[in-house]
Write an enzyme that holds these catalytic residues in place. Structure first.
Site, mmCIF file in Angstrom:
data_model
loop_
_atom_site.group_PDB
_atom_site.id
_atom_site.type_symbol
_atom_site.label_atom_id
_atom_site.label_comp_id
_atom_site.label_asym_id
_atom_site.label_seq_id
_atom_site.Cartn_x
_atom_site.Cartn_y
_atom_site.Cartn_z
ATOM 1 N N TYR A 149 -34.627 -18.444 -32.876
ATOM 2 C CA TYR A 149 -34.852 -18.277 -31.560
ATOM 3 C C TYR A 149 -35.672 -17.020 -31.207
ATOM 4 O O TYR A 149 -35.934 -16.853 -30.030
ATOM 5 C CB TYR A 149 -33.335 -17.905 -30.907
ATOM 6 C CG TYR A 149 -32.553 -19.164 -30.737
ATOM 7 C CD1 TYR A 149 -32.743 -20.006 -29.944
ATOM 8 C CD2 TYR A 149 -31.809 -19.570 -31.898
ATOM 9 C CE1 TYR A 149 -32.233 -21.180 -29.989
ATOM 10 C CE2 TYR A 149 -31.061 -20.936 -32.019
ATOM 11 C CZ TYR A 149 -31.359 -21.630 -31.098
ATOM 12 O OH TYR A 149 -30.695 -22.869 -31.104
ATOM 13 N N TYR A 431 -20.698 -19.591 -26.715
ATOM 14 C CA TYR A 431 -20.961 -20.570 -25.718
ATOM 15 C C TYR A 431 -22.376 -21.395 -26.069
ATOM 16 O O TYR A 431 -22.960 -21.101 -27.130
ATOM 17 C CB TYR A 431 -21.163 -19.793 -24.389
ATOM 18 C CG TYR A 431 -22.312 -18.909 -24.302
ATOM 19 C CD1 TYR A 431 -23.858 -19.087 -23.658
ATOM 20 C CD2 TYR A 431 -22.117 -17.379 -24.622
ATOM 21 C CE1 TYR A 431 -24.633 -18.134 -23.592
ATOM 22 C CE2 TYR A 431 -23.296 -16.650 -24.592
ATOM 23 C CZ TYR A 431 -24.468 -17.105 -24.113
ATOM 24 O OH TYR A 431 -25.701 -16.165 -24.068
#
Length: 431
Positions: A149, A431
């Site tokens: 990322y 999440y």
């Protein structure tokens, strides 16, 4: 801007066009359609190497996913399930002094049959462009593969602690007093409700937290029938002297082979007061027939080592957890408060173009103002480094030493003084 607003955000046209050139369809999933919903959820489970979900599992997961904007990539030659998935929603992110709406990203998967085709790039860049077009100043995610990322401007901004306690050695410190409250067992549904309410009441106390959702707490409490550990989940809550629930703990026990003893694993521990935190940790450390306790997603300044008699019985390992990505520098910097004055010209490089620019950042009275400038920079950094600094959990001095931030030692120290959060940031959920 609310969570439901994300459902109206269309897919990014740039990613849609790029994927169409590879004969792939990129579209929003209709979670009201049984086949569409089932295909997405089964593809999501496959992507995370989970077991193929049962019909019961799908029924339990579907309401939570229906509140998100789910996107799939389809190869019509590869069946009806998507070969890649992602979802996003808008949630409040706690920052020092307040909150900022954040585009949360989850369910990022690409089938192993379709790797190296630019699909992940289009999923992530598409989410960032969608978030920016919707007016969001920041995006965030939690990651299973930490090496992916950074290339999209994300950085680890909210480190957390994983804790292992040798409960035989630890003992309880005489100075670690508890107040007049009580720890009591509770059923799973009550536990899930307590965890949800406590999280909502406490999430603004530390930067880095986001809002939870019902499915998260039901899963932690062992409510879902599809949970393999459901039968071993237990829960307690802490009631203060007035009978108010101020803390809750979900945990499992598993037998240690050939020892006639068990290991306790904390699934969730949320405390609204210091007294509740001490009482719940004491319950864990002094649990009968338990020789080891483990907990993850704890703040790096958790007081547990100071609550036990032998600090060497507590092993703490810090790891990355909450990743952030700034999209709009002035809006993001104006959304939080600061602990010390600062006056510096900051040059930000963003390969994707969202946050590129040079601003004079002035902090006075805890508030920041940013003015674009062409002047020479006191600080040069990329957007990922600025994102790492954003909620006050990562040191500018440390980033300078790592070569991630180009500034004098004095400027780096001044940034630390201004950006530092009073309490260590925390993200207590995945999440």
């Amino acid at each position: 801007m609310t969570a439901s607003d994300a459902l109206a955000v269309p897919v990014d046209p740039t990613s849609r066009q790029r994927l169409a050139e590879s004969a792939l369809v990129y579209r929003v999933i209709d979670m009201s359609d049984d086949a569409d919903a089932e295909g997405f959820l089964r593809a999501d489970s496959r992507g995370f190497l989970d077991e193929d979900p049962t019909e019961k599992s799908i029924a339990e997961m579907r309401p939570g996913f229906s509140e998100r904007r789910n996107v799939g990539v389809f190869d019509e030659t590869a069946g009806t399930w998507p070969i890649a998935t992602v979802n996003g929603w808008i949630t409040p992110l706690t920052v020092p002094g307040g909150e900022i709406p954040m585009w949360a990203i989850s369910s990022v998967t690409v089938a192993g049959t379709h790797r190296r085709r630019g699909i992940a790039r289009n999923l992530l860049e598409g989410e960032l462009r969608a978030a920016s077009d919707a007016g969001l100043a920041i995006a965030g995610l939690t990651v299973s593969e930490a090496t992916i990322y950074g290339r999209y401007g994300f950085a680890s901004a909210v480190p957390v602690a994983s804790v292992t306690v040798d409960t035989v050695r630890a003992g309880w410190a005489d100075s670690a007093r508890t107040d007049e409250g009580r720890v009591l067992f509770c059923d799973r549904e009550t536990l899930a409700d307590d965890l949800g309410r406590l999280h909502e009441r406490t999430r603004t106390a530390r930067a880095g937290q986001i809002a939870g959702w019902a499915g998260r707490w039901k899963r932690a409490a062992g409510v879902f029938e599809s949970d393999k550990e459901r039968a071993s989940v237990r829960g307690v809550h802490y009631l203060d002297a007035d009978g108010e629930v101020r803390g809750a703990l979900a945990y499992t026990l598993s037998e240690v082979p050939d020892a006639f003893r068990s290991e306790l694993k904390v699934r969730a521990l949320i405390a609204e007061t210091d007294g509740a935190l001490r009482a719940l940790w004491r319950f864990v450390v002094q649990h009968d027939l338990v020789v080891r306790a483990r907990a993850d997603l704890r703040p790096v300044d958790d007081p547990l080592p100071w609550l036990v008699a032998d600090q060497r019985a507590v092993q703490v390992s810090v790891h990355d957890h909450g990743w952030l990505r700034i999209l709009d520098v002035p809006a993001a910097l104006a959304a939080r408060t600061y602990r010390a004055p600062l006056d510096a010209v900051v040059a930000v490089d963003d390969p994707l173009g969202f946050a590129t620019g040079t601003w004079r950042l002035t902090v006075d009275g805890g508030q920041a103002s940013t003015v674009e400038t062409d002047g020479p920079a006191d600080v040069s950094l990329d957007v990922a480094t600025l994102s790492a600094l954003y909620v006050g959990g990562v040191s500018a001095v440390r980033l300078r030493a790592a070569g991630r931030l180009n500034a004098s030692a004095e400027i780096a120290a001044a940034i630390d003084d201004a950006f530092r959060a009073a309490d260590a940031p925390l993200l207590g959920i995945w999440y």
